[in-house]
Every structure is written in C-alpha cells, then in structure tokens.
Design a protein around this motif. Structure first.
Motif, PDB file in Angstrom:
ATOM      1  N   ALA A  13       0.848  -1.190   0.000  1.00 50.33           N
ATOM      2  CA  ALA A  13       0.000   0.000   0.000  1.00 50.33           C
ATOM      3  C   ALA A  13       0.879   1.235   0.000  1.00 50.33           C
ATOM      4  CB  ALA A  13      -0.918   0.004   1.221  1.00 50.33           C
ATOM      5  N   LYS A  14       0.390   2.305  -0.616  1.00 47.11           N
ATOM      6  CA  LYS A  14       1.000   3.624  -0.487  1.00 47.11           C
ATOM      7  C   LYS A  14       0.221   4.337   0.600  1.00 47.11           C
ATOM      8  CE  LYS A  14       3.922   4.863  -2.644  1.00 47.11           C
ATOM      9  NZ  LYS A  14       5.376   4.629  -2.415  1.00 47.11           N
ATOM     10  N   PHE A  15       0.860   4.520   1.715  1.00 41.31           N
ATOM     11  CA  PHE A  15       0.166   4.986   2.916  1.00 41.31           C
ATOM     12  C   PHE A  15      -0.983   3.997   3.175  1.00 41.31           C
ATOM     13  CE2 PHE A  15       2.393   8.599   1.167  1.00 41.31           C
ATOM     14  CZ  PHE A  15       3.083   9.053   2.276  1.00 41.31           C
ATOM     15  N   GLY A  16      -2.237   4.435   3.173  1.00 40.72           N
ATOM     16  CA  GLY A  16      -3.334   3.508   3.443  1.00 40.72           C
ATOM     17  C   GLY A  16      -4.080   3.071   2.199  1.00 40.72           C
ATOM     18  N   ILE A  17      -3.515   3.332   1.008  1.00 40.42           N
ATOM     19  CA  ILE A  17      -4.209   3.043  -0.248  1.00 40.42           C
ATOM     20  C   ILE A  17      -3.545   1.862  -0.943  1.00 40.42           C
ATOM     21  CG2 ILE A  17      -4.959   3.991  -2.463  1.00 40.42           C
ATOM     22  CD1 ILE A  17      -6.154   5.330   0.063  1.00 40.42           C
ATOM     23  N   PRO A  18      -4.320   0.840  -1.370  1.00 41.19           N
ATOM     24  CA  PRO A  18      -3.717  -0.320  -2.033  1.00 41.19           C
ATOM     25  C   PRO A  18      -2.860   0.084  -3.233  1.00 41.19           C
ATOM     26  CG  PRO A  18      -6.038  -0.722  -1.561  1.00 41.19           C
ATOM     27  CD  PRO A  18      -5.782   0.721  -1.245  1.00 41.19           C
ATOM     28  N   ASP A  32      -2.276   2.835  12.842  1.00 44.58           N
ATOM     29  CA  ASP A  32      -2.855   4.089  12.381  1.00 44.58           C
ATOM     30  C   ASP A  32      -4.335   4.096  12.756  1.00 44.58           C
ATOM     31  OD1 ASP A  32      -4.026   6.179  10.915  1.00 44.58           O
ATOM     32  OD2 ASP A  32      -2.513   6.046   9.341  1.00 44.58           O
ATOM     33  N   PHE A  33      -4.707   4.927  13.702  1.00 43.57           N
ATOM     34  CA  PHE A  33      -6.076   4.941  14.195  1.00 43.57           C
ATOM     35  C   PHE A  33      -7.054   5.500  13.162  1.00 43.57           C
ATOM     36  CE2 PHE A  33      -3.577   4.469  17.953  1.00 43.57           C
ATOM     37  CZ  PHE A  33      -4.364   3.737  18.826  1.00 43.57           C
ATOM     38  N   GLU A  34      -6.548   6.198  12.151  1.00 44.78           N
ATOM     39  CA  GLU A  34      -7.425   6.739  11.114  1.00 44.78           C
ATOM     40  C   GLU A  34      -7.765   5.679  10.074  1.00 44.78           C
ATOM     41  OE1 GLU A  34      -5.804  11.351  11.324  1.00 44.78           O
ATOM     42  OE2 GLU A  34      -5.270  10.087   9.629  1.00 44.78           O
ATOM     43  N   THR A  35      -6.754   4.998   9.540  1.00 46.58           N
ATOM     44  CA  THR A  35      -6.999   3.992   8.503  1.00 46.58           C
ATOM     45  C   THR A  35      -7.312   2.624   9.094  1.00 46.58           C
ATOM     46  OG1 THR A  35      -4.693   3.302   8.374  1.00 46.58           O
ATOM     47  CG2 THR A  35      -5.354   5.174   6.998  1.00 46.58           C
ATOM     48  N   GLN A  36      -6.927   2.416  10.356  1.00 50.09           N
ATOM     49  CA  GLN A  36      -7.042   1.129  11.052  1.00 50.09           C
ATOM     50  C   GLN A  36      -6.152   0.064  10.406  1.00 50.09           C
ATOM     51  OE1 GLN A  36     -11.298   0.326  11.958  1.00 50.09           O
ATOM     52  NE2 GLN A  36     -11.538   2.538  11.673  1.00 50.09           N
ATOM     53  N   GLY A  37      -5.083   0.550   9.776  1.00 50.36           N
ATOM     54  CA  GLY A  37      -4.027  -0.317   9.276  1.00 50.36           C
ATOM     55  C   GLY A  37      -2.798  -0.173  10.148  1.00 50.36           C
ATOM     56  N   CYS A  38      -1.754  -0.910   9.807  1.00 48.76           N
ATOM     57  CA  CYS A  38      -0.508  -0.839  10.566  1.00 48.76           C
ATOM     58  C   CYS A  38       0.615  -0.420   9.621  1.00 48.76           C
ATOM     59  CB  CYS A  38      -0.190  -2.196  11.194  1.00 48.76           C
ATOM     60  SG  CYS A  38       1.361  -2.221  12.121  1.00 48.76           S
ATOM     61  N   CYS A  39       1.427   0.517  10.060  1.00 52.13           N
ATOM     62  CA  CYS A  39       2.540   0.998   9.236  1.00 52.13           C
ATOM     63  C   CYS A  39       3.584  -0.102   9.063  1.00 52.13           C
ATOM     64  CB  CYS A  39       3.165   2.232   9.878  1.00 52.13           C
ATOM     65  SG  CYS A  39       2.022   3.626  10.005  1.00 52.13           S
ATOM     66  N   ASP A  40       4.363   0.010   7.995  1.00 53.27           N
ATOM     67  CA  ASP A  40       5.271  -1.068   7.596  1.00 53.27           C
ATOM     68  C   ASP A  40       6.522  -1.184   8.460  1.00 53.27           C
ATOM     69  OD1 ASP A  40       3.616  -1.946   5.630  1.00 53.27           O
ATOM     70  OD2 ASP A  40       4.716  -1.073   3.961  1.00 53.27           O
ATOM     71  N   ASN A  77       7.692   4.376   8.689  1.00 48.97           N
ATOM     72  CA  ASN A  77       7.350   4.151   7.283  1.00 48.97           C
ATOM     73  C   ASN A  77       5.832   4.093   7.203  1.00 48.97           C
ATOM     74  OD1 ASN A  77       6.754   3.146   4.751  1.00 48.97           O
ATOM     75  ND2 ASN A  77       8.264   1.510   4.803  1.00 48.97           N
ATOM     76  N   ARG A  78       5.201   5.118   6.656  1.00 47.57           N
ATOM     77  CA  ARG A  78       3.752   5.251   6.732  1.00 47.57           C
ATOM     78  C   ARG A  78       2.994   4.339   5.772  1.00 47.57           C
ATOM     79  NH1 ARG A  78       1.051   9.420   7.862  1.00 47.57           N
ATOM     80  NH2 ARG A  78      -0.599   7.872   8.044  1.00 47.57           N
ATOM     81  N   ASN A  79       3.675   3.651   4.871  1.00 49.91           N
ATOM     82  CA  ASN A  79       2.976   2.688   4.021  1.00 49.91           C
ATOM     83  C   ASN A  79       2.386   1.584   4.897  1.00 49.91           C
ATOM     84  OD1 ASN A  79       3.685   4.110   1.727  1.00 49.91           O
ATOM     85  ND2 ASN A  79       5.558   2.940   1.422  1.00 49.91           N
ATOM     86  N   GLN A  80       1.211   1.094   4.521  1.00 50.09           N
ATOM     87  CA  GLN A  80       0.486   0.140   5.361  1.00 50.09           C
ATOM     88  C   GLN A  80       0.090  -1.080   4.540  1.00 50.09           C
ATOM     89  OE1 GLN A  80      -2.646   2.484   7.250  1.00 50.09           O
ATOM     90  NE2 GLN A  80      -1.163   4.128   7.571  1.00 50.09           N
ATOM     91  N   GLY A  81       1.110  -1.882   4.202  1.00 46.43           N
ATOM     92  CA  GLY A  81       0.896  -3.057   3.384  1.00 46.43           C
ATOM     93  C   GLY A  81       0.243  -4.192   4.150  1.00 46.43           C
TER      94      GLY A  81
END
Length: 744
Positions: free
Chosen positions: A419-424, A699-707, A715-719
């Motif tokens: 993902a680029k930040f929180g986007i696939p 990341d409490f906004e996207t509910q993903g986890c940074c890499d 590293n803010r990408n969230q793969g």
C-alpha cells in the motif's frame, strides 16, 4: 536543584538558542540564599555537522542527525546528578523525520521533564502529531506562551489541561534611552520603522515595502530597517533569492533611501538599541500559523508601538490596546495605519504606554522566577514513570478489532501485498505470503470473535492459495494485478507460511468445504516437507504440521515428519551454539521468534525434553537481546546482529513483533508461567508505541498498521504484511486474556 537544559545555544545563531540562554541565566540567577542555590548545565544541539565554541555551561553537544548522540546525552544526564530536565522543543532542531530522534532520549530519561513548546501546529502531519503527543505524555509539565497554544494542545493533541502551564515569552531586562540610541545610529532625524529576525518568505516583508510609497509621500523622513540574516534553512535551499527579490522591489518602487537591509545576526544589547531607536515595530507575517513570536514579545517588552498581521500570538499579545493589527498582505491598510500614527503621535504614545505596562511583567527575571516555581512544584509532585508501565494484560487500551484496512486491500482475487500509505498499491499485485497470513488471521477472527466478515473473506484467500499451487505441490508466490504469474516457484518462507495457515485451517475449519479444500492442498504439498533447507521455511512448516496433528493425532507419518524437521532445527542450534550465543544461526536476522515458536509447538506434540529445553534456551536468548529495557526492541534488518558484532536497531518490522507475541503465547501454553503473558503483552505494545522511537505503528485513522520504522521515523505505508501482523497479534492478546482468566 540541578537542572539539565536541552536546546540550541549561543553562539549558534538561533532564536531558541537565545531563549535558552536567557532562561538558563534567569533561573540560576534566582537561586537566592546558599541553601536554595541552583545549578545547571546545557546539552546543545549542533546543526549540519557544524561545531561552535560554546560557553562553559554547555557540557555536551548533540549532532542533529546522529541518533547515537541522543542516546549518549541521556546517559550523561541520568548520571549527572540532575534533578530535572527542561527541553526546548521545535520540530526543526532535532534529527530524523519531524524531529523523531528526541523521543528515544526522552523515553530513557530518569528525571522529571518540563517541555517548552515553541511551535504547535493546527494541522500537523501524522508524524508531527504522533511525536508531539508522545513528548507531552512523557513530560510532567508543558509550558506554552499563549492561550491559543493551550487550546490546540487540549483539542488537537489530547493533552490534559492540568499538565499545561502558560508562561509568556521572556524579554531581556535591557534599557536604553531612545534619543541616544537614534543618535548612535545616526537616525535622529528619521521616523524609524523596524522589523527584525531571520528573513524568509513567510515574514511578509514585501507587504511593508509596498506600503511605503504612500507613507513616504507624506513623511519623507521615514526609513524602514530590516534587521536580520536570511534563515539558515532558507539559505541552504534557496540562497538569497528572497532578499534579492526584496531589494529589486525596493529599487522598482524607488525606495532606496527609505529601506535599509542589515544582513547580520547581532547580539542582544545592539538589538535592544535598535528597538529603542524605532518609532514603530512591524511584524507582517503572511498567515495566522504562528503560535509564538519572540521578536513580537521583545518589541512589546520594550514598549514599542507595534503593528502586526493577526497571526495567533499577535492577536493575543496585542489585545487591549497594546498594538494594532492589519490584514495579511494588505499593504493599503498598513499604509493608512502608519500615516495615521505618524500624524498623531499621541495615538502612538498610547500604544507604547500600554505595551510597556505589559512588558515590565514579562522580563526574564520574572519569567525565570515562574519557571523556577514550576520546576520546584514538579519535583514535589509524584513523577509518573512512563517507561516502566505494568504489563499485565489490559484490554482497555487496545483499539477495537477492525478489518477495515484488510477490506480495503482485498479484492475478489486476494489481498494486495503493498500500500501507499493507506491506499492499495495495485502495481505490486499479490503474493502467497500475505494471502496465507490473511487466511490465518480471518480464521482466528472467526474462531475467537465470530466476525462474519472474516468468514466471508476466508474463501478468497484459500482460493488464491489453491490457484498458486503447482502440480508437484510447491507454490508460486507472486501474481500481478493483471493475473499473470511472476515466478515459477516461491520462496521456502512463503511455502512454510502457507502450510502454517493450512494446518490452522484443518484444526479450525468453519465448515467442511473449507476443510476438504485445505486438506487437499496441504497433503499435495506434504511431499515437499523433507526438501526444505531454509530454517524459517522449516519452522513455519513445523507450526502448520502441529496444528494439523492436533486434529489428526493418529497420522504417524506426519508425526515423524515433524520430528525430523524439529531435529533439523536442533542440529542448526547445536552447530551455532556458543558461550553467550544460544541461537540457530551465527546472527539474529528477521522473524526470529518463529524459530523458538516452532520448537514450542513441537514440544507440545512430541513431548521431547530436548526440544523443550532448546526452545526455552533460545527464547531466553532472544528475550535478553530484545526485551531488556521493559519494551520490545526488535533486531533491525539494516545490518541485523552478527555474533560478536553490534546489533542493528533499524529497520524494525511488524512481523518480528508478531513472532514475539506468538512465541510468548505458546510458551505460556507449554509452561503455564504467567510471566510469559506479561512478555506477550509488552511485545504487543510495540505496535502501539512502546518501542525505540516511542511512536505508534497502528494508524487509528486507517485502522491499518505501518510497515515499520527506520532511524528517521515511521514508514507510513500500510501493506498487508504489517497490517496482518498487527491483527494476528491483536487476536492473540484477546485469546491470551481469556486463557489467563481461565487459568487463574
């Protein structure tokens, strides 16, 4: 009381350095009697490898971009006998992304902390907000210089109001006669307008220059002095482009006799002579985002007539008749105000009187007294030691379990790997590793919390695994977004992770269709078990076999395969073991916890004392090198950790934290020792900020986890790998919580 100060410091040319110098002198000057004497020292920040000839109170320096210097500094402070530390915070003076290097220093600090915030952003970036919130958590008291700053801290950064102290920016207690100052600078026949401070485009000096033609038409004796060097950061990136622009503007408007640029950083005494010599002081900043202005405080402090644009600090400081405001970029309005004041000196004198009445209250001796009182109050209050939290399982601090980001990454083929930040990031396609992890995670989620969305996702990941299996039972790994195979045979690591997920499925299938499909793929792959060479591929496969055997305990041939693989790991351990090195390789690399974890699972099935002993020994060795400071410090994959070498701290990745969580969970299963649940929980908190950088990976906004994080920040990408590692760890904590109470 002994006080340690961390900040920039003269002779480095920096406004915060001047502030710290005045604060240092004013606090120590207020020592009073011998019984109440105070002492202190300064840890100074250097920029861009520059060095300075500091005064004797500077005992140590930190090179801005050298993280090892921050760690040396905190050791020095802790051993110095300091009772308290005062940090002057501005994002730009500390190293790493958004000044993140200061966090490990503060985390290791063993004395109470007071932080003065010189910048508080209304719309911070993710990293800026995370870093400032963490600093505020670790500080006992936070000093701000305006009410607006308090408002921002409480509403944007969730800082408790009782932690915040408002102490206005101090002003040096320096006095000169205005007429004599004008005479010294040969300005006695001039009406002097002044702006001082570092020069840069955000200062809006062109607004004043554009106002001057109307002013000098009526008052030809007006001169506007711009006193200050170009800001060092501006010089590095743009040179003197802005100053040249201003000089061309002056020439085009034929104001050469009315504008004087003094390109120098002068000492405070000369600066105050200019302040006393000026008739009107102007801060024409271009936008509201200025929470503190030292130059404005100085001008009010000496009782100058002050005009300013309505940035945050100016609106507050110039209220109640202490100055006049004009709109941003509005040269016409400024010209009108200037002409009116110059033609009505009695109005100008009213502004000066009001400013001086306030200015006498904020001289540095008085400001130093307030800081000293705050320091003494802080020392009396019980210190909250953040670094040594109780690690007993506490579900209240866990974010709610959410598949939001996994849904975002998943389509009808499988889970996108990056993902680029929180986007696939569709360009990177899919991989077997992540779809296997995803299958494991959704099966855990359905088993534990009956999440129906997890049940709906499981056939997507299972069908991907089935599609990627070759005729000989091996697996391809990578598939492009256009559904083209990108390899013939995947890595042994990806093979092992797939067997793990399939084995878990066979022990926890939600229905028979999933079970039969999983069993078919698992058994087709099984002839390849003996061909594995990678110890992590072997370990992952062993875990899958263990789950399989829990639901198929009579499969003797599979039990023997497990025993052979376990013996293979023991062989690696024996070959590499040495005094103070109880490990399977000559280095600690990636996904380390998987190796003891595999033996712990095998010990449960095989009931072999040697396997159990090796699992515990290797786990204790890994614990020694990653959990020694009451938080998880993962072996970084920059250089890893070679035997007799130095361990790498960065880059740290979530799969390593997940492996530690799972390892301690299985250790509790095998030993029933509750201490492993505490270690499990401590390891999980790595995701939520209990780590070397003191930053949350979740990341409490996207509910993903940074890499993961590098030395300069997150590293803010969230793969998929990182987000699945977080969710598997989260589910393991939930399971451990239930087991703890059942056991208890």
């Amino acid at each position: 009381m002994k006080i340690a100060f961390i900040a920039t410091y003269p002779p480095r040319e920096c406004g915060i350095g001047a502030f710290t110098n005045n604060l240092f002198k004013s606090m120590l000057a207020n020592s009073g009697s011998t019984e109440g004497r105070h002492e202190g020292f300064v840890v100074a920040l250097n920029d861009n490898e520059l060095t300075y000839k500091y005064p004797q109170e500077v005992k140590l320096t930190i090179r801005q971009e050298r993280q090892e210097d921050y760690l040396k500094a905190v050791k020095y402070i802790n051993l110095s006998g300091a009772d308290l530390c005062i940090l002057e915070h501005e994002f730009g003076i500390f190293g790493g992304q958004s000044g993140v290097y200061i966090l490990p220093l503060l985390h290791r600090l063993e004395v109470p902390l007071i932080v003065t915030l010189h910048t508080i952003l209304k719309t911070p970036s993710y990293n800026e907000k995370a870093i400032l919130r963490e600093i505020c958590k670790m500080a006992q008291k936070i000093v701000v210089m305006s009410h607006k700053a308090t408002e921002f801290l409480t509403s944007i950064y969730d800082v408790p109001k009782e932690k915040i102290a408002l102490i206005e920016h101090g002003v040096p207690d320096i006095h000169f006669n205005p007429e004599e100052s004008k005479k010294e600078f040969k300005l006695e026949n001039k009406k002097v307008l002044l702006t001082f401070g570092f020069v840069g485009r955000n200062k809006g000096i062109e607004t004043v220059i554009k106002a001057l033609p109307k002013v000098v038409a009526k008052h030809p004796d007006v001169i506007y002095i711009v006193l200050g060097k170009t800001h060092p950061n501006v010089l590095r990136h743009s040179g003197e482009e802005y100053r040249i622009f201003l000089m061309r503007l002056v020439k085009n408007l034929q104001l050469e006799k009315h504008v004087l640029f003094l390109n120098e950083f002068i000492d405070e005494r000369d600066l105050f002579k200019y302040l006393y010599a000026c008739d009107i002081y102007i801060t024409p900043y271009l936008n509201e985002a200025q929470i503190t202005s030292g130059t404005l405080s100085y001008a009010v402090g000496v009782g100058a007539a002050v005009l300013s644009t309505p940035y945050w600090h100016a609106e507050e400081l110039l209220a109640d008749g202490r100055g006049r405001l004009f709109n941003f970029n509005n040269s016409g309005e400024l010209a009108t105000i200037l002409i009116a004041l110059l033609e009505h000196p009695e109005e100008m004198n009213k502004l000066k009187k009001k400013a001086l009445e306030f200015g006498v209250k904020i001289t540095w001796p008085k400001t130093g007294e307030r800081y000293l009182a705050l320091a003494q109050k802080t020392l009396k209050e019980e210190r909250q030691v953040i670094a040594k939290k109780d690690t007993a399982l506490d579900l209240l601090i866990l974010p709610p379990f959410s598949l939001t980001h996994i849904n975002r990454l998943t389509d009808d083929t499988g889970i996108i790997q990056h993902a680029k930040f929180g986007i696939p990031n569709l360009k990177e396609g899919y991989c077997l590793d992540d779809n296997s992890r995803a299958l494991l995670m959704v099966l855990m989620a359905y088993r534990q919390i009956k999440d129906m969305r997890a049940l709906e996702l499981s056939p997507i990941y299972l069908s991907y695994i089935h599609y990627m299996q070759n005729a000989d039972g091996t697996f391809r790994n990578f598939l492009s977004f256009s559904r083209n195979f990108l390899d013939e045979v995947g890595s042994e690591d990806s093979f092992g992770r797939t067997i793990w997920a399939l084995g878990y499925l066979l022990g926890n299938a939600p229905n028979d269709a999933y079970y039969q499909t999983g069993k078919l793929v698992f058994l087709n792959a099984s002839p390849n078990f003996e061909n594995l060479k990678s110890i992590r591929g072997i370990a992952n496969t062993m875990i899958g076999i263990c789950y399989y055997l829990k639901s198929n305990p009579s499969d003797d041939s599979m039990t023997e395969r497990l025993r052979n693989l376990a013996n293979g790991l023991l062989k690696h351990y024996k070959e590499n073991q040495a005094p103070d090195w109880n490990w399977f390789e000559s280095l600690l690399a990636y996904d380390n916890g998987i190796l003891p974890l595999a033996l712990l699972h095998s010990a449960e099935i095989l009931n072999d004392e040697k396997i159990t002993q090796t699992a515990i020994e290797s786990m204790d060795f890994l614990t020694k090198h990653t959990l020694k400071d009451n938080y998880l410090s993962i072996i970084g994959n920059e250089k890893w950790y070679k035997k007799e070498g130095e361990r790498s701290v960065f880059a740290q990745q979530p799969i390593d934290a997940m492996a530690m969580v799972l390892m301690y969970h299985q250790a509790f299963h095998v030993t029933k020792n509750k201490d492993y649940l505490n270690k499990l929980y401590t390891s999980f908190l790595w995701f939520l900020g209990e780590n070397d950088l003191r930053l949350s990976l979740y990341d409490f906004e996207t509910q993903g986890c940074c890499d993961g994080f590098e030395s300069n920040g997150v590293n803010r990408n969230q793969g998929a790998e990182s987000s699945l590692a977080y969710l598997i760890s989260h589910l393991t904590v939930l399971q451990a919580y239930e087991e703890f109470h059942e056991f208890d």
